[in-house]
Motif scaffolding. Structure first.
Motif, PDB file in Angstrom:
ATOM      1  N   TYR A  63      -7.321   5.312  -8.906  1.00 23.21           N
ATOM      2  CA  TYR A  63      -7.945   5.381  -7.580  1.00 23.21           C
ATOM      3  C   TYR A  63      -6.868   5.569  -6.512  1.00 23.21           C
ATOM      4  CZ  TYR A  63     -10.207   4.017  -3.251  1.00 23.21           C
ATOM      5  OH  TYR A  63     -10.665   3.998  -1.963  1.00 23.21           O
ATOM      6  N   LYS A  64      -7.126   6.498  -5.607  1.00 22.42           N
ATOM      7  CA  LYS A  64      -6.242   6.734  -4.472  1.00 22.42           C
ATOM      8  C   LYS A  64      -7.077   6.658  -3.195  1.00 22.42           C
ATOM      9  CE  LYS A  64      -3.330   9.812  -7.230  1.00 22.42           C
ATOM     10  NZ  LYS A  64      -2.807  11.191  -7.391  1.00 22.42           N
ATOM     11  N   GLU A  65      -6.433   6.238  -2.105  1.00 23.73           N
ATOM     12  CA  GLU A  65      -7.159   5.992  -0.868  1.00 23.73           C
ATOM     13  C   GLU A  65      -7.826   7.241  -0.307  1.00 23.73           C
ATOM     14  OE1 GLU A  65      -4.759   4.011   1.994  1.00 23.73           O
ATOM     15  OE2 GLU A  65      -4.538   2.180   0.809  1.00 23.73           O
ATOM     16  N   ASP A  66      -7.311   8.416  -0.652  1.00 21.02           N
ATOM     17  CA  ASP A  66      -7.904   9.635  -0.105  1.00 21.02           C
ATOM     18  C   ASP A  66      -9.097  10.133  -0.925  1.00 21.02           C
ATOM     19  OD1 ASP A  66      -6.453  10.329  -2.320  1.00 21.02           O
ATOM     20  OD2 ASP A  66      -5.576  12.138  -1.448  1.00 21.02           O
ATOM     21  N   ILE A  67      -9.475   9.380  -1.954  1.00 27.52           N
ATOM     22  CA  ILE A  67     -10.627   9.761  -2.770  1.00 27.52           C
ATOM     23  C   ILE A  67     -11.898   9.148  -2.176  1.00 27.52           C
ATOM     24  CG2 ILE A  67     -11.736   9.557  -5.029  1.00 27.52           C
ATOM     25  CD1 ILE A  67      -8.979   9.564  -6.303  1.00 27.52           C
ATOM     26  N   ASP A  68     -12.872   9.978  -1.901  1.00 27.90           N
ATOM     27  CA  ASP A  68     -14.167   9.536  -1.394  1.00 27.90           C
ATOM     28  C   ASP A  68     -15.080   9.292  -2.589  1.00 27.90           C
ATOM     29  OD1 ASP A  68     -16.749   9.299  -0.372  1.00 27.90           O
ATOM     30  OD2 ASP A  68     -16.361  10.676   1.289  1.00 27.90           O
ATOM     31  N   GLN A  96     -18.613  10.821  -2.392  1.00 21.81           N
ATOM     32  CA  GLN A  96     -18.610  12.259  -2.601  1.00 21.81           C
ATOM     33  C   GLN A  96     -18.367  12.602  -4.059  1.00 21.81           C
ATOM     34  OE1 GLN A  96     -19.389  14.643  -0.215  1.00 21.81           O
ATOM     35  NE2 GLN A  96     -19.494  15.862  -2.119  1.00 21.81           N
TER      36      GLN A  96
END
Length: 244
Positions: A141-146, A149
């Motif tokens: 998991y990375k913070e820029d993953i929505d 979406q």
């Protein structure tokens, strides 16, 4: 976190056993994949997945390469993937996934384990309807993953669970039949697949007493010791302590 995650977490330490057996079973799965679709991970999506799983289990690169080489030589026979179904002690449903070059030997062994441990080997379809066959993928998991979406994007593949676990991994649960599409989506979008595997999740679990649990685990342990057995799934409700 959903029912699938809780079941998977409870069963995690029981599925492979000791490290040596883990490597043996992954190696056999790699051999089966190579026999079915060739030794090139670029065109064999299942092999690509298994190699990633092997790496996540810290399986040495040499072991992986040897398994691929064995499958392309005459060192191993043609493995068949066979699934056996039955009831263990106290009416617990059990599914046994195997990879074997001798189905006659394997079914005889599996039947003997059931019989000796107070269970009964059944016919095809006798308990499989109690389980959902799922493909499970993990990706960091990375913070820029929505996440919302991501889940929307995966709806076309009938993915039913997307969540982040306590190891900061995105868990994606979908139908067994969708594993190739899910894997392709993740790779096409630059998402690293930490692991990918198939599981059979019980639609309902059965309560047992500590004494009953012990006798059921004797059968499961015996099955998992067999070199032809790849996975064993059951619908016994795990103790809360087993989930830690």
């Amino acid at each position: 976190m959903g029912r699938a995650f809780e079941y998977r977490k409870a069963a995690k330490l029981k599925r492979w056993g000791h490290m040596a057996r883990t490597f043996t079973k992954i190696g056999k799965a790699i051999e089966v994949a190579v026999k079915q679709a060739g030794p090139d991970p670029a065109s064999n999506i299942r092999l690509r997945l298994l190699i990633q799983n092997a790496k996540s289990e810290n399986m040495p690169k040499d072991n992986i390469e040897r398994a691929i080489k064995r499958a392309t030589s005459n060192e191993v026979g043609d493995y068949k993937e066979m699934v056996y179904e039955g009831y263990g002690p106290h009416g617990i449903a059990i599914l046994v996934e195997t990879a074997t070059d001798n189905p006659t030997r394997t079914v005889a062994n599996v039947r003997s384990y059931f019989n000796k441990m107070g269970g009964t080997l059944g016919n095809s379809g006798s308990v499989s309807f109690m389980f959902e066959h799922k493909a499970i993928f993990k990706t960091p998991y990375k913070e820029d993953i929505d996440l919302e979406q991501l889940e929307l994007d995966l709806i076309d593949f009938e993915v039913d669970e997307v969540f982040v676990d306590d190891e900061n991994q995105i868990n994606i649960y979908g139908p067994f039949e969708s594993y190739g599409n899910i894997q392709a989506y993740l790779e096409d979008h630059g998402m690293t697949i930490t692991s990918g595997e198939f599981v059979r999740i019980p639609t309902d679990t059965k309560e047992v007493t500590p004494e009953q649990r012990e006798s059921i685990h004797k059968l499961i342990d015996k099955l998992e010791e067999d070199d032809d057995v790849v996975n064993v799934f059951h619908n016994m409700k795990e103790e809360e302590s087993d989930e830690e």
